[in-house]
Design a protein around this motif. Structure first.
Motif: not given
Ligand code: G1P
Length: 292
Positions: A205-211, A183-186, A158-161, A245-247
């Motif tokens: 994407x402002x620089x936050x990711x959990x991968x 709040x959640x996108x695929x 998931x990435x921050x959005x 992958x989610x945002x």
């Protein structure tokens, strides 16, 4: 993806920081303070508050000050103890205790995706967070924690959005996809810094990711993209084709501390939250607005 515990965070810190010259001539830009705390400490604290134990710094030459900052400073701390300044000694020691810091060098400036790939041998085969140092996010539940929660619930990277005005899409990686719930996108589509007329959405994407660690294999296949660099956003596009992958539109206020006005904005906001500074800062602002 059975291992949901996110214990490691990668923080790329290899950039030259040219936007802040001359301040960054001899010190890393990550050490520029927002109020009295270096930018990178805010970022590391967000990771630690989100349960991260090992912080992997991707550095370059002349970045030793960052490693020293997260170590103990025996001489300083002893001197402060002897002068009976226990509070200050404790401030210094508490930074040394925050987490394990492991450094790896990015020997060539080949892009953000390449910087993250440099951390692969240390991350190994487990999910991990990525936090970019130019984005400061002030949130009750740390942004990285919010993303880890989504990762655990959904079992997907998931990435921050955040939504940005159309005239700002060219500053960010942009995501588009289908709504899963509010709040959640695929994610189906990612583009690094598109022009406004080619942007697939206004979600940045402002620089936050959990991968998931599968991103490493994707980054190895990523060709140079925007500015001839290996972009993390392009690696994520490959990941989105291999697995879900989610945002997530996180809750909190984001400051662009890679920009001078953004840095002033963050500094003022943080100062106004400090009881010992708020009144003084308000008076200063009034004085400057009056022009005297
Ligand atoms: C980087 C990323 C971009 C992301 C941005 C967030 O760009 O490449 O996808 O949206 O950080 O700040 P940079 O600002 O380092 O050029």
């Amino acid at each position: 993806m059975s291992n949901f515990k996110v214990r490691k965070a990668v923080i790329p810190a290899a950039g030259l920081g040219t936007r802040f010259l001359p301040a960054t001539k001899a010190i890393p830009k990550e050490m520029i303070p927002v109020l009295d705390v270096p930018m990178i400490q805010h970022i590391v604290e967000e990771a630690v508050r989100s349960g991260v134990e090992d912080v992997i710094l991707v550095t370059a030459r002349h970045k030793e000050a960052i490693e020293n900052h997260f170590d103990f400073n025996f001489e300083l701390e002893e001197t402060l103890d002897q002068k009976n300044k226990k509070d200050l000694a404790e401030i210094s020691r508490s930074i040394g205790r925050l987490c394990n810091v492991i450094s790896v060098r990015q020997k060539n400036p080949l892009g953000l995706g390449h910087a993250v790939l440099c951390a692969a041998p240390i991350v190994g085969n487990e999910p991990f967070a990525v936090l970019l140092g130019d984005d400061l996010i002030d949130a009750e539940v740390p942004c990285t924690q919010q993303l880890i929660d989504i990762y655990s619930q959904e079992g997907a990277s998931v990435v921050g959005m955040m939504e940005v005005p159309l005239n700002e899409v060219s500053k960010y990686g942009i995501v588009a996809g289908t709504a899963v719930r509010p709040r959640l996108l695929e994610v189906s589509h990612l583009v690094e810094k598109p022009s406004p007329d080619s942007a697939p959405s206004c979600y940045a994407i402002p620089g936050r990711y959990v991968l998931s660690p599968r991103i490493f294999e994707c980054l190895r296949r990523t060709q140079p993209g925007k500015n001839g660099e290996i972009q993390l956003t392009d690696g994520l596009q490959i990941l989105a084709q291999c697995e879900r992958l989610l945002a997530y539109q996180f809750e909190g206020t984001r400051y662009d501390t890679g920009d001078r006005l953004g840095l002033i904005d963050a500094t003022l906001a943080f100062a106004l939250k400090r009881p010992e500074l708020a009144t003084g800062v308000r008076e200063l602002l009034r004085k400057h607005l009056r022009g005297g």
